[in-house]
Structures are given as C-alpha cells and as structure tokens.
Design an enzyme around this catalytic site. Structure first.
Site, PDB file in Angstrom:
ATOM      1  N   GLY A 112       7.474  -3.327   9.277  1.00 19.11           N
ATOM      2  CA  GLY A 112       6.307  -2.621   8.772  1.00 19.11           C
ATOM      3  C   GLY A 112       5.077  -2.779   9.645  1.00 19.11           C
ATOM      4  O   GLY A 112       5.101  -3.363  10.723  1.00 19.11           O
ATOM      5  N   GLN A 113       3.981  -2.237   9.123  1.00 13.46           N
ATOM      6  CA  GLN A 113       2.722  -2.177   9.846  1.00 13.46           C
ATOM      7  C   GLN A 113       1.752  -3.230   9.306  1.00 13.46           C
ATOM      8  O   GLN A 113       2.159  -4.303   8.903  1.00 13.46           O
ATOM      9  CB  GLN A 113       2.152  -0.756   9.707  1.00 13.46           C
ATOM     10  CG  GLN A 113       3.018   0.322  10.330  1.00 13.46           C
ATOM     11  CD  GLN A 113       2.700   0.563  11.785  1.00 13.46           C
ATOM     12  OE1 GLN A 113       1.688   0.106  12.303  1.00 13.46           O
ATOM     13  NE2 GLN A 113       3.571   1.296  12.463  1.00 13.46           N
ATOM     14  N   THR A 171      -1.066  -4.931   6.792  1.00  9.40           N
ATOM     15  CA  THR A 171      -1.513  -4.991   5.404  1.00  9.40           C
ATOM     16  C   THR A 171      -2.508  -6.135   5.261  1.00  9.40           C
ATOM     17  O   THR A 171      -2.735  -6.915   6.180  1.00  9.40           O
ATOM     18  CB  THR A 171      -0.340  -5.146   4.425  1.00  9.40           C
ATOM     19  OG1 THR A 171      -0.803  -4.871   3.086  1.00  9.40           O
ATOM     20  CG2 THR A 171       0.253  -6.547   4.470  1.00  9.40           C
ATOM     21  N   TYR A 172      -3.098  -6.206   4.085  1.00  9.63           N
ATOM     22  CA  TYR A 172      -4.094  -7.245   3.793  1.00  9.63           C
ATOM     23  C   TYR A 172      -3.582  -8.129   2.672  1.00  9.63           C
ATOM     24  O   TYR A 172      -2.981  -7.644   1.705  1.00  9.63           O
ATOM     25  CB  TYR A 172      -5.428  -6.618   3.380  1.00  9.63           C
ATOM     26  CG  TYR A 172      -6.425  -7.614   2.823  1.00  9.63           C
ATOM     27  CD1 TYR A 172      -7.052  -8.535   3.656  1.00  9.63           C
ATOM     28  CD2 TYR A 172      -6.730  -7.658   1.459  1.00  9.63           C
ATOM     29  CE1 TYR A 172      -7.951  -9.470   3.154  1.00  9.63           C
ATOM     30  CE2 TYR A 172      -7.623  -8.583   0.952  1.00  9.63           C
ATOM     31  CZ  TYR A 172      -8.233  -9.488   1.796  1.00  9.63           C
ATOM     32  OH  TYR A 172      -9.112 -10.410   1.299  1.00  9.63           O
ATOM     33  N   HIS A 173      -3.828  -9.441   2.806  1.00  7.80           N
ATOM     34  CA  HIS A 173      -3.569 -10.391   1.731  1.00  7.80           C
ATOM     35  C   HIS A 173      -4.864 -11.127   1.417  1.00  7.80           C
ATOM     36  O   HIS A 173      -5.608 -11.509   2.336  1.00  7.80           O
ATOM     37  CB  HIS A 173      -2.509 -11.420   2.136  1.00  7.80           C
ATOM     38  CG  HIS A 173      -1.194 -10.840   2.488  1.00  7.80           C
ATOM     39  ND1 HIS A 173      -0.476 -10.031   1.638  1.00  7.80           N
ATOM     40  CD2 HIS A 173      -0.429 -10.958   3.614  1.00  7.80           C
ATOM     41  CE1 HIS A 173       0.654  -9.669   2.214  1.00  7.80           C
ATOM     42  NE2 HIS A 173       0.703 -10.215   3.419  1.00  7.80           N
ATOM     43  N   LEU A 207       5.862  -3.859   0.704  1.00  9.01           N
ATOM     44  CA  LEU A 207       7.070  -4.642   0.996  1.00  9.01           C
ATOM     45  C   LEU A 207       7.191  -4.847   2.502  1.00  9.01           C
ATOM     46  O   LEU A 207       6.833  -3.972   3.292  1.00  9.01           O
ATOM     47  CB  LEU A 207       8.329  -3.913   0.522  1.00  9.01           C
ATOM     48  CG  LEU A 207       8.758  -4.044  -0.938  1.00  9.01           C
ATOM     49  CD1 LEU A 207       7.782  -3.323  -1.843  1.00  9.01           C
ATOM     50  CD2 LEU A 207      10.155  -3.476  -1.124  1.00  9.01           C
ATOM     51  N   GLY A 208       7.710  -5.993   2.880  1.00 10.76           N
ATOM     52  CA  GLY A 208       8.037  -6.265   4.271  1.00 10.76           C
ATOM     53  C   GLY A 208       9.042  -7.393   4.323  1.00 10.76           C
ATOM     54  O   GLY A 208       8.845  -8.429   3.680  1.00 10.76           O
ATOM     55  N   CYS A 247      -0.392  -0.151   5.804  1.00 11.20           N
ATOM     56  CA  CYS A 247       1.004   0.177   6.088  1.00 11.20           C
ATOM     57  C   CYS A 247       1.134   1.320   7.088  1.00 11.20           C
ATOM     58  O   CYS A 247       2.175   1.994   7.148  1.00 11.20           O
ATOM     59  CB  CYS A 247       1.758   0.496   4.794  1.00 11.20           C
ATOM     60  SG  CYS A 247       1.691  -0.849   3.587  1.00 11.20           S
TER      61      CYS A 247
END
Length: 229
Positions: free
Chosen positions: A91-92, A94-96, A157-158, A187
């Site tokens: 995947g690309q 993302t933020y957490h 998802l990743g 994403c």
C-alpha cells in the site's frame, strides 16, 4: 525486540467449534511509538517458529505517517513535524495517531492455509461487523482495500507475509484528530475523504475501548475461536 510485559489472554476455542485451532494470544498495548512495534512484529515474522502461538495486537500509535512499499513520494504533501516512516507493508501512505485503533495480526497463515485474499476478506468482514454494532453501515471497494462509510474511508489495510507469517494489519479511525490526513493523499487517493466512528455515534465515552473490545471479538469469530453473536 520482543514484547513481554503486557496483559494478555489465551483465546480458547468454543466447545462447539473446531478444537484443533492453534493457540492465539491477544495483547492490548495502549499508546505506542511506531518504530519499536514495527521492529518487534518484523522480528517475530523473520524468526517464525512453526509451533509458536499466533498473536493479535491492539493499540494506538503516537502521530506518524507510514509509507508502504508501493508508496509514491508525491502522495505525502505537507507532513510538517509528523515523522514519515518507510515500511515493508503493501500500500501507500496513511496516518496513525491517538484515538485510532490499530490491529496487527501476527498469524501463521501457512498453518491456517490462508491466502492473502482470504486474509484481507476476513479483516474487512471483522471491521464491518464491528461497525454494525455501532449502527454504522459500511462497505468495501474491489480495487481499493479498506472499509468505507458512504464515500469516506474509515479503515485502512496493509499486510506483509514473510516466512509464512502475516504482520501489519488494519487501522480503524475511532475518535481522533483527522486533520493530519489533509496533509497526504490517503492510501494514494487524491482528495479522499476520511471519517471515524465518533462522527456517526452519539455516545463518546470510552469509545476507543469499546471499539477495541468488539473488534477483537469479531476477529476471534472470523478465526473460529468464538461464535458470532
């Protein structure tokens, strides 16, 4: 790095279900820095013991952008002071951040005879079943893994498979500051709207804890350790 000093329980298969399921540990790890967690789950996958119990980790991360193997730099617009970590999942970007439920699945997929598609489908089903408990109707998209409420993404998802073990997993936006998503193309999709559980429910107290408990139960149901309720 191995995680040891955390509360956990051994999931026990329902008597009505298959009794030969592998052992499964569920760990609730609270708010964590990203790098030590990533290093720990990567270590476990790289040193996978065929007889070791599977594990599910539920936690939140301190603010971080993670860029998957297929990630393109142009999708990180203005990260500011939030670190960007290049990682080994698919995947690309993302933020957490705090208030997001991250669930990592360290499963011996070879032992379970799971393919990647089956694992993705299982995760998406568990997310949607969790959201139903809060009166939220969600859906998936065939060419864009994750879960959506209307046109807004609520869960990403990743995954990575190594030595027959899966690691990484899912992130579900629960009750968090969503503004850091404005600084990326989530994403890899330009102008993709994001949403969270808190935007769709009236009761906000202990929301993350409630979602975490239900999510873990739904995953246990999908894996055969609990009956669906």
């Amino acid at each position: 790095m191995l995680l040891t000093d955390y509360k956990w329980f051994q999931a026990q298969p329902s008597p009505q279900l298959k009794s030969s399921l592998p052992g499964l540990i569920v760990r609730r790890l609270g708010l964590q820095e990203y790098l030590p967690i990533w290093e720990a789950m990567r270590y476990l996958a790289e040193n996978g013991d065929a007889d070791r119990d599977d594990e599910i980790w539920l936690l939140s991360h301190k603010p971080v952008y993670t860029q998957g193997q297929a990630g393109k730099e142009e999708h990180i617009l203005t990260p500011g002071n939030i670190p960007v970590v290049q990682i080994d999942r698919g995947g690309q970007v993302t933020y957490h951040g705090p208030g997001q439920l991250v669930t990592y699945l360290l499963l011996n997929v070879k032992r379970r005879k799971f393919g990647v598609r089956a694992l993705v489908d299982m995760i998406e089903k568990a997310i949607m079943a969790t959201l139903v408990e809060f009166g939220i109707s969600a859906s998936t998209r065939p060419k864009a893994p994750g879960v959506y409420v209307n046109d807004a993404k609520i869960a990403a998802l990743g995954l990575r498979i190594k030595n027959g073990w899966s690691y990484h997993g899912l992130s579900l936006n629960v009750n968090m500051d969503l503004t850091p998503f404005d600084n990326i193309n989530p994403c890899g999709y330009e102008n993709l709207a994001v949403t969270q559980v808190a935007d769709h429910v009236a009761e906000q107290d202990f929301l993350l804890q409630k979602v975490s408990r239900i999510m873990s139960n739904k995953i246990l149901c999908e894996l055969g350790y609990l009956e669906y309720y």
